[in-house]
Write a protein that holds these residues in place. Sequence first.
Motif, mmCIF file in Angstrom:
data_model
loop_
_atom_site.group_PDB
_atom_site.id
_atom_site.type_symbol
_atom_site.label_atom_id
_atom_site.label_comp_id
_atom_site.label_asym_id
_atom_site.label_seq_id
_atom_site.Cartn_x
_atom_site.Cartn_y
_atom_site.Cartn_z
ATOM 1 N N ILE A 1 0.902 -1.159 0.055
ATOM 2 C CA ILE A 1 -0.124 -0.019 0.086
ATOM 3 C C ILE A 1 0.935 1.343 -0.034
ATOM 4 C CG2 ILE A 1 -1.684 1.467 1.309
ATOM 5 C CD1 ILE A 1 -2.741 -1.390 2.199
ATOM 6 N N ALA A 2 1.970 1.136 0.673
ATOM 7 C CA ALA A 2 2.732 2.218 0.705
ATOM 8 C C ALA A 2 3.701 2.645 -0.677
ATOM 9 C CB ALA A 2 3.937 1.818 1.931
ATOM 10 N N PHE A 3 3.615 1.658 -1.268
ATOM 11 C CA PHE A 3 4.777 1.521 -2.534
ATOM 12 C C PHE A 3 4.224 2.942 -3.560
ATOM 13 C CE2 PHE A 3 5.768 0.883 -7.068
ATOM 14 C CZ PHE A 3 7.449 0.636 -6.677
ATOM 15 N N PRO A 4 3.093 3.103 -3.863
ATOM 16 C CA PRO A 4 2.985 4.378 -4.833
ATOM 17 C C PRO A 4 3.121 5.832 -4.090
ATOM 18 C CG PRO A 4 0.975 2.873 -4.695
ATOM 19 C CD PRO A 4 1.818 2.356 -3.475
ATOM 20 N N LEU A 5 3.287 5.613 -2.578
ATOM 21 C CA LEU A 5 3.456 7.004 -1.874
ATOM 22 C C LEU A 5 4.767 7.227 -1.983
ATOM 23 C CD1 LEU A 5 0.961 6.299 1.032
ATOM 24 C CD2 LEU A 5 0.519 8.060 -0.698
ATOM 25 N N LYS A 6 5.714 6.198 -1.761
ATOM 26 C CA LYS A 6 6.970 6.444 -1.617
ATOM 27 C C LYS A 6 7.529 6.547 -3.093
ATOM 28 C CE LYS A 6 7.748 3.265 2.223
ATOM 29 N NZ LYS A 6 8.411 1.926 2.551
ATOM 30 N N VAL A 7 7.124 6.050 -4.161
ATOM 31 C CA VAL A 7 7.464 6.425 -5.585
ATOM 32 C C VAL A 7 7.233 7.939 -5.798
ATOM 33 C CG1 VAL A 7 6.762 6.055 -7.852
ATOM 34 C CG2 VAL A 7 7.202 4.123 -6.572
ATOM 35 N N ARG A 8 6.199 8.418 -5.170
ATOM 36 C CA ARG A 8 5.974 9.859 -5.319
ATOM 37 C C ARG A 8 6.558 10.844 -4.152
ATOM 38 N NH1 ARG A 8 1.785 6.993 -7.238
ATOM 39 N NH2 ARG A 8 0.520 7.508 -8.932
ATOM 40 N N LYS A 9 7.542 10.236 -3.570
ATOM 41 C CA LYS A 9 8.273 10.912 -2.479
ATOM 42 C C LYS A 9 7.522 11.619 -1.508
ATOM 43 C CE LYS A 9 11.979 11.085 -5.827
ATOM 44 N NZ LYS A 9 12.916 9.951 -5.396
ATOM 45 N N ARG A 10 6.484 11.047 -1.164
ATOM 46 C CA ARG A 10 5.848 11.504 0.232
ATOM 47 C C ARG A 10 6.460 11.512 1.466
ATOM 48 N NH1 ARG A 10 0.107 11.561 -1.730
ATOM 49 N NH2 ARG A 10 0.034 12.074 -3.878
#
Length: 358
Positions: free
Chosen positions: A98-107
């Motif tokens: 679940i965290a992956f898309p957020l980490k890719v977007r450098k949140r």
Amino acid sequence: MSDTILTIADATKRYGSVLALDHVTLDVEEGEFLTLLGPSGSGKTTLLSAIAGFAPLSEGRIELRGRDITHEPPEHRDFGMVFQGYALFPTMTVRDNIAFPLKVRKRPAAEVKQRVEYCLGLVQMEDFADRMPTQLSGGQQQRIALARALSFEPQVLLLDEPLSALDKKLRADLQWELKSLHDSLGVTFIYVTHDQDEALSMSDRVVILKDGRIQQEGEPDTLYNSPRNRFVADFLGKSNFLQLSVKAREGDALTCAIGGTDFAVKAPGDVPSVDILQVALRPERIRLAEPGAEMLDGTVRQVSYLGERCLVMIEHEEAGTLMISQPTWKAGVTPRAGLPISFGWDADAPVILTGEAA
């Protein structure tokens, strides 16, 4: 009135000599649950892929709130995507998926943690956060795929037959959950399915496709009760198709006949003057009775018991074979194969088919 979030204009997609999308034009409203429905090869998945940016259009354009995104890559469109096969990362925990898309977007890390916990709660999977995907059932994996797609707050969520790999009961349960989630979040959903029940039960609007063209679009009850052509009437639910002889017209009522039996059919004012009328008649709109009690008499050929309803196949000399759906609870007549039976319908039961398949 809702604002348009997505505009698809004259969308055409060719694969060599195959025309997968044939000049499709469609507006998607902000916050609606729109379903693309059709048989295999109808173009529904190609249209979803074009919206996502995976299948570049041969012609036409796609706009997001008035901005042309036709040639933008998928990662710049900010759309969430849920697939039939889940597509979870097998070496990551549920939380990390679940965290992956957020980490890719450098949140920021604090935001990532907060959003992951929020999305786990959305899909009621808080107790499974540290498990691996292989330790989850199919329904649980699909919930995590949905949570991952929603984690970065996409403008549009695209769902490609996400429930088709699940068993019937679980699929029905998740339909309710998906609709409830949509209603609470207000995110625009574009959903692809070949399952008519899914389309009818969840959608604000349904777009029916065949051979890359839109056949009809509208609210589920409108499409079901007022199909434009034979394809729509036959694909969305079940229909009997009859040819009626037109004998007279008075106002919005036609006097029609099957064989030597006359009866009334309600007709809108724009129905053309013709001698032969093509109509669709839904099985549940036909009444069964004892022989001689209704306008037509026939013979029961087959009865299929389905629990709350039974399907009855009737043979009539002029009308041919008709399917009738009858509730089993306190039914007025109990049909048996080989027995004579009477059947009829109200004047507004037949739907006049005025269009041909596009």
